[in-house]
Motif scaffolding. Structure first.
Motif, PDB file in Angstrom:
ATOM      1  N   VAL A  24      -6.497   5.430   6.268  1.00 48.66           N
ATOM      2  CA  VAL A  24      -5.084   5.144   6.519  1.00 48.66           C
ATOM      3  C   VAL A  24      -4.294   6.444   6.645  1.00 48.66           C
ATOM      4  O   VAL A  24      -3.428   6.579   7.520  1.00 48.66           O
ATOM      5  CB  VAL A  24      -4.505   4.254   5.399  1.00 48.66           C
ATOM      6  N   ALA A  25      -4.593   7.413   5.791  1.00 43.73           N
ATOM      7  CA  ALA A  25      -3.899   8.700   5.863  1.00 43.73           C
ATOM      8  C   ALA A  25      -4.156   9.386   7.207  1.00 43.73           C
ATOM      9  O   ALA A  25      -3.235   9.935   7.827  1.00 43.73           O
ATOM     10  CB  ALA A  25      -4.349   9.608   4.715  1.00 43.73           C
ATOM     11  N   ALA A  75       1.123  10.562  -0.190  1.00 43.23           N
ATOM     12  CA  ALA A  75       0.882   9.588  -1.248  1.00 43.23           C
ATOM     13  C   ALA A  75      -0.520   8.991  -1.136  1.00 43.23           C
ATOM     14  O   ALA A  75      -1.184   8.733  -2.151  1.00 43.23           O
ATOM     15  CB  ALA A  75       1.939   8.486  -1.190  1.00 43.23           C
ATOM     16  N   HIS A  76      -0.998   8.776   0.091  1.00 50.53           N
ATOM     17  CA  HIS A  76      -2.335   8.203   0.262  1.00 50.53           C
ATOM     18  C   HIS A  76      -3.438   9.208  -0.035  1.00 50.53           C
ATOM     19  O   HIS A  76      -4.506   8.832  -0.536  1.00 50.53           O
ATOM     20  CB  HIS A  76      -2.488   7.624   1.676  1.00 50.53           C
ATOM     21  N   VAL A  77      -3.189  10.460   0.260  1.00 49.00           N
ATOM     22  CA  VAL A  77      -4.158  11.488  -0.132  1.00 49.00           C
ATOM     23  C   VAL A  77      -4.248  11.555  -1.658  1.00 49.00           C
ATOM     24  O   VAL A  77      -5.342  11.613  -2.232  1.00 49.00           O
ATOM     25  CB  VAL A  77      -3.746  12.850   0.458  1.00 49.00           C
ATOM     26  N   ALA A  78      -3.083  11.521  -2.307  1.00 48.29           N
ATOM     27  CA  ALA A  78      -3.075  11.532  -3.776  1.00 48.29           C
ATOM     28  C   ALA A  78      -3.754  10.279  -4.324  1.00 48.29           C
ATOM     29  O   ALA A  78      -4.483  10.345  -5.322  1.00 48.29           O
ATOM     30  CB  ALA A  78      -1.639  11.626  -4.290  1.00 48.29           C
ATOM     31  N   TRP A 102     -13.592   2.258  -1.933  1.00 49.86           N
ATOM     32  CA  TRP A 102     -12.188   1.983  -1.633  1.00 49.86           C
ATOM     33  C   TRP A 102     -11.414   3.242  -1.271  1.00 49.86           C
ATOM     34  O   TRP A 102     -10.442   3.200  -0.513  1.00 49.86           O
ATOM     35  CB  TRP A 102     -11.524   1.274  -2.814  1.00 49.86           C
ATOM     36  N   ARG A 103     -11.835   4.385  -1.797  1.00 53.58           N
ATOM     37  CA  ARG A 103     -11.123   5.630  -1.498  1.00 53.58           C
ATOM     38  C   ARG A 103     -11.232   5.984  -0.012  1.00 53.58           C
ATOM     39  O   ARG A 103     -10.310   6.579   0.562  1.00 53.58           O
ATOM     40  CB  ARG A 103     -11.664   6.779  -2.363  1.00 53.58           C
ATOM     41  N   ALA A 104     -12.335   5.611   0.616  1.00 50.90           N
ATOM     42  CA  ALA A 104     -12.499   5.883   2.047  1.00 50.90           C
ATOM     43  C   ALA A 104     -11.440   5.152   2.858  1.00 50.90           C
ATOM     44  O   ALA A 104     -10.950   5.671   3.876  1.00 50.90           O
ATOM     45  CB  ALA A 104     -13.900   5.468   2.502  1.00 50.90           C
ATOM     46  N   GLY A 126       2.989   3.284  14.296  1.00 53.47           N
ATOM     47  CA  GLY A 126       3.320   3.687  12.932  1.00 53.47           C
ATOM     48  C   GLY A 126       3.332   2.513  11.973  1.00 53.47           C
ATOM     49  O   GLY A 126       2.855   2.604  10.831  1.00 53.47           O
ATOM     50  N   ILE A 127       3.860   1.384  12.430  1.00 54.59           N
ATOM     51  CA  ILE A 127       3.863   0.183  11.592  1.00 54.59           C
ATOM     52  C   ILE A 127       2.433  -0.321  11.382  1.00 54.59           C
ATOM     53  O   ILE A 127       2.077  -0.786  10.291  1.00 54.59           O
ATOM     54  CB  ILE A 127       4.724  -0.924  12.237  1.00 54.59           C
ATOM     55  N   PHE A 128       1.594  -0.207  12.410  1.00 59.42           N
ATOM     56  CA  PHE A 128       0.192  -0.632  12.292  1.00 59.42           C
ATOM     57  C   PHE A 128      -0.539   0.177  11.220  1.00 59.42           C
ATOM     58  O   PHE A 128      -1.207  -0.385  10.350  1.00 59.42           O
ATOM     59  CB  PHE A 128      -0.521  -0.487  13.629  1.00 59.42           C
ATOM     60  N   THR A 129      -0.423   1.497  11.283  1.00 60.15           N
ATOM     61  CA  THR A 129      -1.181   2.343  10.347  1.00 60.15           C
ATOM     62  C   THR A 129      -0.716   2.129   8.912  1.00 60.15           C
ATOM     63  O   THR A 129      -1.527   2.011   7.993  1.00 60.15           O
ATOM     64  CB  THR A 129      -1.045   3.827  10.723  1.00 60.15           C
ATOM     65  N   GLN A 130       0.596   2.056   8.723  1.00 57.68           N
ATOM     66  CA  GLN A 130       1.114   1.890   7.365  1.00 57.68           C
ATOM     67  C   GLN A 130       1.002   0.439   6.895  1.00 57.68           C
ATOM     68  O   GLN A 130       0.782   0.171   5.712  1.00 57.68           O
ATOM     69  CB  GLN A 130       2.569   2.365   7.312  1.00 57.68           C
ATOM     70  N   GLY A 131       1.142  -0.501   7.841  1.00 59.80           N
ATOM     71  CA  GLY A 131       1.006  -1.907   7.492  1.00 59.80           C
ATOM     72  C   GLY A 131      -0.398  -2.258   7.038  1.00 59.80           C
ATOM     73  O   GLY A 131      -0.593  -3.172   6.226  1.00 59.80           O
ATOM     74  N   THR A 132      -1.384  -1.543   7.563  1.00 56.12           N
ATOM     75  CA  THR A 132      -2.763  -1.749   7.112  1.00 56.12           C
ATOM     76  C   THR A 132      -2.864  -1.519   5.611  1.00 56.12           C
ATOM     77  O   THR A 132      -3.515  -2.273   4.883  1.00 56.12           O
ATOM     78  CB  THR A 132      -3.722  -0.815   7.866  1.00 56.12           C
TER      79      THR A 132
END
Length: 405
Positions: free
Chosen positions: A163-164, A81-84, A156-158, A11-17
């Motif tokens: 990440v989402a 938030a990342h989808v938005a 950049w949107r990709a 979880g920290i890896f995915t969000q830390g990215t």
């Protein structure tokens, strides 16, 4: 080590990215949204500030929740938030999503570390914290470069969509791995009890150590690309590899620091900050030497992150009665360093001292941290000595009472 601890690291890896990937996306974001590079750079500041305030606020807000519920909810908010953000038509909405993402991620950090500590015995807490925190180091080694490459080919949107998707995978794993028997239910915790447990001067000294130690390494890392190209005169093609080398050093440091956190915490903290100061000074003086700089990049990663598990685990030992709030506040301390140190580096560069000056800033911050670590060791020694004298006196009184009897 329970599987759940590794899931928390995921979880920290995915969000830390997401926390660090914007450094490689800024040109594309600025061009797409029609803003300047400095304005796009404020998206990084927004995330850092959200982390500073979000960690304790979200820790308090979710204090009465079962930890699995808090972890899943915070990841769900982060995903939304990342989808938005991926769909954002303009700069304003994207800025807002970065703040919301940071708040959710900060809350997740605090709850994740507290959960990992609760899942393992006392002699494994440092290692558990190291595993969770290593997710962020892996993000700098793998996640950030991958996000940059993805943005170059698909925009950049990709990177936001990726990440989402990865965080959704982490959320599913959290639901499966963190069951009721894995810390999803705990003894009731209250804000008053946790605040009372935090009223310890040594705890706040530890927070200061966290901010200065992390700031000492992150100020150099933040401007590393510019230093390598403008001072060391390396081509831009070298930059991703050397940033990854920094991350490899950090990962090795985290591994060793996790093992040392329970046995030699103060010694390792003093040694790590000492090496960090020495490496920063050498980089400031010898940055034009390519071979030396390459070695120092690795050493900076190693020395900067060997202290991380100790700084993370130490606060739980100082204030065991506040398992959620102490970890969340420590996360804020890390991000105080992450916010203020690069700003100080920017001031030095703007003043005309050049990119090598950031290493002098790192050395100065590291020196403060080193003296703080020595003071923490002195306080710990004094406490242990006092406890030993009291215990010895009690034993002598018991012996005298036995003799008279």
């Amino acid at each position: 080590m329970p599987l759940a601890v590794y899931i928390l690291g995921l979880g920290i890896f995915t969000q830390g990215t997401s926390e660090f990937m914007l450094s490689g996306l800024l040109p594309n974001i600025a061009h797409d949204l029609g803003v300047s590079i400095p304005d796009a750079g404020l998206l990084i500041s927004a995330f850092a500030i959200g982390m500073v305030f979000g960690a304790p606020l979200l820790a308090v807000a979710t204090l009465s929740w079962p930890r699995r519920t808090a972890l899943v909810t915070l990841q769900a908010v982060f995903i939304a938030a990342h989808v938005a953000g991926a769909l954002a038509p303009g700069y304003g909405l994207l800025f807002a999503t970065r703040v919301i993402s940071a708040l959710a991620y900060a809350g997740f950090w605090g709850v994740a570390v507290a959960t990992a500590v609760a899942l393992v015995p006392a002699n494994a807490k440092g290692k558990a914290v190291a595993i969770v925190a290593s997710g962020l180091t892996l993000a700098t080694i793998v996640g950030v470069p991958a996000g940059t490459v993805l943005s170059q080919f698909a925009g950049w949107r990709a990177a936001f969509w990726a990440v989402a998707a990865l965080t959704l995978l982490s959320l599913i794993c959290s639901v499966l791995a963190i069951s009721a028997g894995h810390g999803a239910t705990e003894e009731p915790r209250t804000i008053r009890a946790e605040l009372r447990a935090m009223a310890r001067p040594q705890l706040w000294l530890s927070y200061a150590l966290t901010a200065f130690t992390f700031g000492a390494v992150i100020v150099t890392f933040s401007y590393m690309a510019s230093l390598l190209t403008d001072v060391t005169n390396l081509s831009e093609g070298w930059v991703p590899g050397l940033l990854a080398l920094f991350g490899v050093g950090g990962l090795l440091g985290m591994s060793i620091g996790g093992k040392a956190a329970e046995t030699y915490p103060i010694r390792t903290l003093v040694l790590g900050t000492g090496v960090l100061v020495a490496a920063s000074v050498l980089l400031a003086v010898l940055a034009e030497n390519t071979a030396v700089t390459i070695v120092l990049v690795f050493v900076l990663g190693f020395a900067g992150y060997i202290t991380n598990p100790i700084l993370q685990a130490r606060v739980f030992g100082i204030a065991p009665g506040a398992p959620t709030l102490v970890g969340a506040t420590n996360t804020s301390a890390f991000n105080v360093g992450n916010t203020l140190a690069p700003a100080l580096g920017g001031i030095a560069i703007s003043a005309g001292f050049g990119y090598a000056s950031i290493a002098w800033v790192g050395a100065a911050l590291g020196t403060v941290a080193l003296f703080g670590a020595l003071w923490a060791g002195h306080l710990q020694y004094r406490t242990l000595r006092t406890s030993s004298v009291v215990a010895k006196g009690t034993a002598q009184e018991e012996d005298r009472a036995t003799t008279h009897a």
